[in-house]
Design a protein around this motif. Structure first.
Motif, mmCIF file in Angstrom:
data_model
loop_
_atom_site.group_PDB
_atom_site.id
_atom_site.type_symbol
_atom_site.label_atom_id
_atom_site.label_comp_id
_atom_site.label_asym_id
_atom_site.label_seq_id
_atom_site.Cartn_x
_atom_site.Cartn_y
_atom_site.Cartn_z
ATOM 1 N N GLU C 231 9.060 26.675 4.191
ATOM 2 C CA GLU C 231 9.198 27.468 2.970
ATOM 3 C C GLU C 231 9.346 28.933 3.303
ATOM 4 O O GLU C 231 9.077 29.382 4.416
ATOM 5 C CB GLU C 231 8.002 27.256 2.034
ATOM 6 C CG GLU C 231 6.695 27.857 2.549
ATOM 7 C CD GLU C 231 5.616 27.796 1.480
ATOM 8 O OE1 GLU C 231 4.682 27.017 1.680
ATOM 9 O OE2 GLU C 231 5.733 28.515 0.453
ATOM 10 N N GLY C 233 9.008 32.898 1.148
ATOM 11 C CA GLY C 233 8.754 33.583 -0.118
ATOM 12 C C GLY C 233 8.060 34.901 0.148
ATOM 13 O O GLY C 233 7.828 35.262 1.300
ATOM 14 N N VAL C 238 3.143 33.233 -0.090
ATOM 15 C CA VAL C 238 3.073 32.240 0.983
ATOM 16 C C VAL C 238 1.653 32.143 1.516
ATOM 17 O O VAL C 238 1.162 31.048 1.817
ATOM 18 C CB VAL C 238 4.058 32.599 2.115
ATOM 19 C CG1 VAL C 238 3.852 31.683 3.318
ATOM 20 C CG2 VAL C 238 5.493 32.497 1.626
ATOM 21 N N ALA C 243 3.740 26.829 -1.258
ATOM 22 C CA ALA C 243 4.351 25.726 -1.989
ATOM 23 C C ALA C 243 4.138 24.408 -1.260
ATOM 24 O O ALA C 243 4.062 23.355 -1.886
ATOM 25 C CB ALA C 243 5.845 26.005 -2.169
ATOM 26 N N ASP C 244 4.069 24.459 0.056
ATOM 27 C CA ASP C 244 3.961 23.235 0.840
ATOM 28 C C ASP C 244 2.570 23.167 1.467
ATOM 29 O O ASP C 244 2.096 24.160 2.022
ATOM 30 C CB ASP C 244 5.039 23.253 1.936
ATOM 31 C CG ASP C 244 5.205 21.886 2.599
ATOM 32 O OD1 ASP C 244 6.280 21.272 2.423
ATOM 33 O OD2 ASP C 244 4.259 21.448 3.305
ATOM 34 N N THR C 247 2.069 24.504 5.088
ATOM 35 C CA THR C 247 1.978 25.941 5.285
ATOM 36 C C THR C 247 0.524 26.387 5.212
ATOM 37 O O THR C 247 0.026 27.120 6.074
ATOM 38 C CB THR C 247 2.798 26.684 4.215
ATOM 39 O OG1 THR C 247 4.075 26.080 4.121
ATOM 40 C CG2 THR C 247 2.933 28.145 4.554
#
Lengths: 285, 279, 256
Positions: C231, C233, C238, C243-244, C247
């Motif tokens: 990802e 951002g 982040v 989002a993931d 991460t």
């Protein structure tokens, strides 16, 4: 713009890179062109096995010279190889690094002394010694072997030292940790691991001994005959070429080039063996 | 009977030590003998005088000049070829069949004995190209002879330059050629110079390849097409033809001192350059 | 297809193959002008491959090839007629290990400008002072510019390398490959300070194995894992609400 310049540079450098190969081919072509027709015309058997070299009678047998070159080369190896290998091992394994750093360049200096100087010392010192204490004319197979043996020492020591130095220290440590003495670890492990380099050094040195000219002319005596004892005076292939080139013409000159062809073939063969030994050794590791 | 390991070690090391000592003694003997016999004959008149009576008397100036010029000509020809080849092999190509063939050619050339170079130089430069016995014929012949040495030492030196330097140079927008000129060659210079000096040393001591290509005229050369006689050839002729043992020894002494100086200069230069780089 | 106008670099389905290995898998991203993009991820995640692809240093490794598009100011840098040398002058690179070339500090800084043909002495001296000042090294070396760059400490050498990149007059993008991995905290702080000032003039991509460094200086952060971009951002997002889940696990130190 710039990239096309780069291409030109690359192309130019590639042309330069062909210089050594082109020289080699040029040399081969010209020596063969002068020599091979003669060998065919005179007869391979008569040329290689003929006992008489008498240019004024149109007799061109080089058998005595072949045998003489063989004797002198083998003699040189018998003297130079044991000394050289022993020296290389000793310097690598039993001498402190600092001492080695002085001795190795000193020995490489030995390689820089011109062959004519060795030859002259052979004439002035060695030949009288042989004549006085062993008999014969002094200028002989023995004298040539000793001088050549000394001359090839740097080649053998330098290449063998590099080969032995390249053996990983872990090999030695493994042997020592199993209770081997220093010497046992050397001859059971180090020499085996460095074998291909040592063999290559011997073969290359052989090529040098066989190809050496000026020193041999001075100390071998130059009589055209098949030697019976190491005290006989002989003429090698190289000496034959160098001695007569100055005044030779026609058939005679072609015969000398033909001698060069034989010499070139034998040395190429030796080099080929040396190169494949080294490559084989690398592949095994 | 088996010799106990400890004694076999002492025996072996003793023998090898003796062999090493013998080797060193021979070197020392050769140098000391020649210098001892030759130096008394060497003086300014010997060095800078013209020879008289075929070298039986007088000096060796033409031979010294020949010994300086001939290697210079050889280097001027061999260095661009050799360094260019090394740059190509190390920087411009990967290992391919072509480079294997080129390397094989270089290896073979290195093994050819000098008398064969002499024969070739004679038939090709002297006879076929009608250049005669001269400085240029001899220089070209020697150039071919020392080419493999220069190629090998230069390639080794070039490969020893850290790859990080090349990456930095490229990342700053240098082309490959700019990288070679500005980063690779300056850093490989000590190695290249060593190879060149090895070539000079070999040329200075060479006789067989020189005598049939550069001739043996005892005069000062005026052009590239004049015959020259080097000290090694002069020494050979004096000694072989029994012209003058005294002058032969003198020439040999000067020859050996020159070669020792060349070797020392090589080492000195290498060390100075290495020192300058880390200063 | 291409991103908005203030994107300096645009990647679309950009892949790098190393022999048969797919070392970078279909990365698409927009790198905005005058920002710092932090790239984080564990070893072997493709960060360095990604970085080296952007100024085509990978060209030096014959078995590497690329797929997809990489646009710099709208031009495909892997296009057939693209001038690689010019690209490298616009996109500078700072390596993980400082590599001062074996020449003086002065000559090190001027390596790039001289390649571009700048010869005027006064101008060259100005470039040296400006670049070394921007890299926070000027005060330490101004009296010994003729000294070999190799004699500087590691931290000084890395700043010298930064100055050498900054000296290039056409420079627009700076790529940094874990530039502080071998440096002490003080040198690291100096480099980070320099970067936050430099982003006014350049676009910066900072690959780092130190997530805190990315958090400190990066405007945006991208997370790479096993050759994929997981990802990307704004750094704050982040690091706080990734989002993931992978991460988050990496940032909090569960792996890598």
């Amino acid at each position: 713009m710039k990239m096309s310049g780069e291409k030109a540079v690359r192309f130019g450098l590639m042309l330069l890179a062909f210089s050594s190969l082109a020289s080699l081919l040029l040399i081969a072509v010209f020596i063969l062109k002068e020599g091979v027709p003669f060998i065919i015309h005179y007869g391979v058997r008569e040329f290689l096995l003929g006992l008489n070299w008498q240019p004024h009678k149109q007799e061109y047998g080089i058998y005595p010279m072949i045998i003489s070159s063989l004797w002198v080369t083998i003699g040189a190896m018998l003297i130079g190889a044991p000394l050289g290998i022993a020296g290389a091992i000793f310097l690598n394994e039993f001498v402190p690094r600092t001492v080695m750093r002085i001795i190795k360049p000193t020995i490489e200096l030995l390689a820089g002394i011109p062959s004519v100087v060795y030859g002259f010392i052979g004439v002035m010192v060695l030949a009288p010694f042989i004549r006085a204490y062993m008999g014969g004319p002094g200028l002989s197979v023995l004298a040539a072997s000793v001088i050549l043996g000394i001359m090839i020492l740097p080649t053998i020591i330098s290449i063998s030292t590099d080969a032995i130095g390249a053996v990983p220290n872990t090999y030695r440590e493994a042997a020592l940790s199993l209770g081997a003495t220093r010497w046992q670890s050397v001859y059971m492990v180090t020499i085996k691991a460095a074998r291909s380099g040592i063999v290559a050094s011997i073969i290359l040195a052989m090529g040098r001994a066989l190809g050496e000219t000026m020193a041999v002319i001075m100390v071998a005596g130059n009589a055209v005959r098949v030697p019976h004892t190491p005290l006989d005076s002989v003429r090698t292939l190289t000496a034959n070429i160098a001695m007569e080139m100055g005044q030779a013409s026609g058939m005679h000159r072609q015969a000398l080039f033909a001698t060069g062809v034989i010499l070139l073939c034998v040395i190429m063969l030796l080099n080929g063996i040396a190169i494949s030994v080294v490559r084989g050794g690398v592949r095994r590791k | 009977m088996r010799i106990p390991p400890r004694y076999s070690q002492i025996l072996a090391v003793g023998l090898m030590g003796a062999a090493t000592l013998l080797t060193l003694l021979v070197l020392v003997f050769v140098v000391v003998f020649v210098l001892g016999k030759g130096l008394p004959a060497v003086n300014l008149q010997f060095l800078f005088g013209m020879p008289r009576d075929m070298g039986r008397a007088g000096g060796i100036l033409p031979a010294i000049v020949g010994t300086v010029l001939l290697p210079l000509v050889a280097i001027a020809i061999a260095m661009p070829l050799g360094v260019g080849t090394a740059v190509y092999l190390a920087e411009y190509t990967r290992e391919t069949r072509l480079t294997k063939v080129l390397r094989f050619g270089t290896d073979c050339l290195a093994g050819i004995p000098s008398i064969i170079f002499g024969l070739f130089g004679f038939i090709f430069f002297v006879v076929m190209l009608k250049m005669g016995w001269c400085l240029l014929s001899g220089g070209l012949t020697l150039a071919i002879m020392i080419l493999p040495t220069i190629i090998r030492t230069s390639e080794e030196a070039i490969r020893a330059v850290p790859n990080a330097y090349r990456e930095v140079s490229f990342s700053l927008g240098a082309t490959r050629w700019e990288t070679v000129l500005k980063v690779v060659l300056p850093n490989a210079l000590p190695g290249i110079v060593t190879g060149v000096m090895l070539g000079v040393g070999r040329s200075v001591g060479e006789t067989a390849a020189v005598i049939f290509t550069a001739g043996s005229a005892l005069r000062l050369p005026a052009t590239m097409f004049d015959s020259v006689r080097t000290m090694a050839v002069h020494f050979y002729i004096l000694a072989r033809e029994g012209i003058s043992a005294e002058n032969a020894y003198g020439t040999a002494a000067v020859l050996i001192i020159s070669i020792l100086l060349i070797n020392l200069a090589t080492y000195g230069m290498m060390h100075r350059m290495l020192a300058a780089r880390t200063k | 297809m291409s991103g908005d106008t203030n994107s300096k670099l645009v990647l679309r389905d950009f892949s790098v193959f190393h022999g048969k290995d797919h070392s970078l898998r279909r990365v698409s991203m927009d790198v905005k002008t005058n920002r710092i993009l932090g790239v984080i991820g564990p070893a072997g995640s493709g960060k360095t491959t990604f970085l080296r692809a952007l100024n085509r240093l990978n060209d030096l490794t014959p078995e590497i090839r690329t797929e997809g598009t990489a646009l710099l100011d709208g031009d495909d840098i892997y296009g057939g007629s693209y001038d690689v040398v010019r690209l490298r002058k616009r996109v500078g690179m700072l390596f993980a290990l400082p590599v001062a070339l074996p020449m003086s500090i002065y000559d090190n800084v001027l390596y790039g400008p001289r390649l571009s043909g700048v010869r005027d002495r006064r101008r060259l001296s100005e470039v040296v002072e400006r670049s070394l000042t921007a890299a926070f090294l000027w005060d330490e070396v101004k009296d010994r510019l003729q000294m070999s760059g190799l004699r500087l400490s590691g931290g000084q050498q890395q700043r010298l390398c930064l100055a050498r990149v900054l000296a290039m007059e056409e420079l627009e993008v700076i790529l940094l490959d874990e530039p502080c991995s071998g440096l002490d905290p003080i040198s690291t702080a100096k480099i980070e300070d320099a970067l936050t000032i430099l982003k006014d003039r350049y676009t910066i991509i900072l690959v780092t194995n130190n997530t805190k460094q990315a958090a400190r200086v990066a405007d945006e952060t991208a997370f790479f894992l096993m050759g994929e971009m997981v990802e990307m951002g704004p750094t704050g997002t982040v690091f706080t609400v990734p989002a993931d889940p992978r991460t988050g696990e990496y940032i909090t130190g569960k792996f890598g």
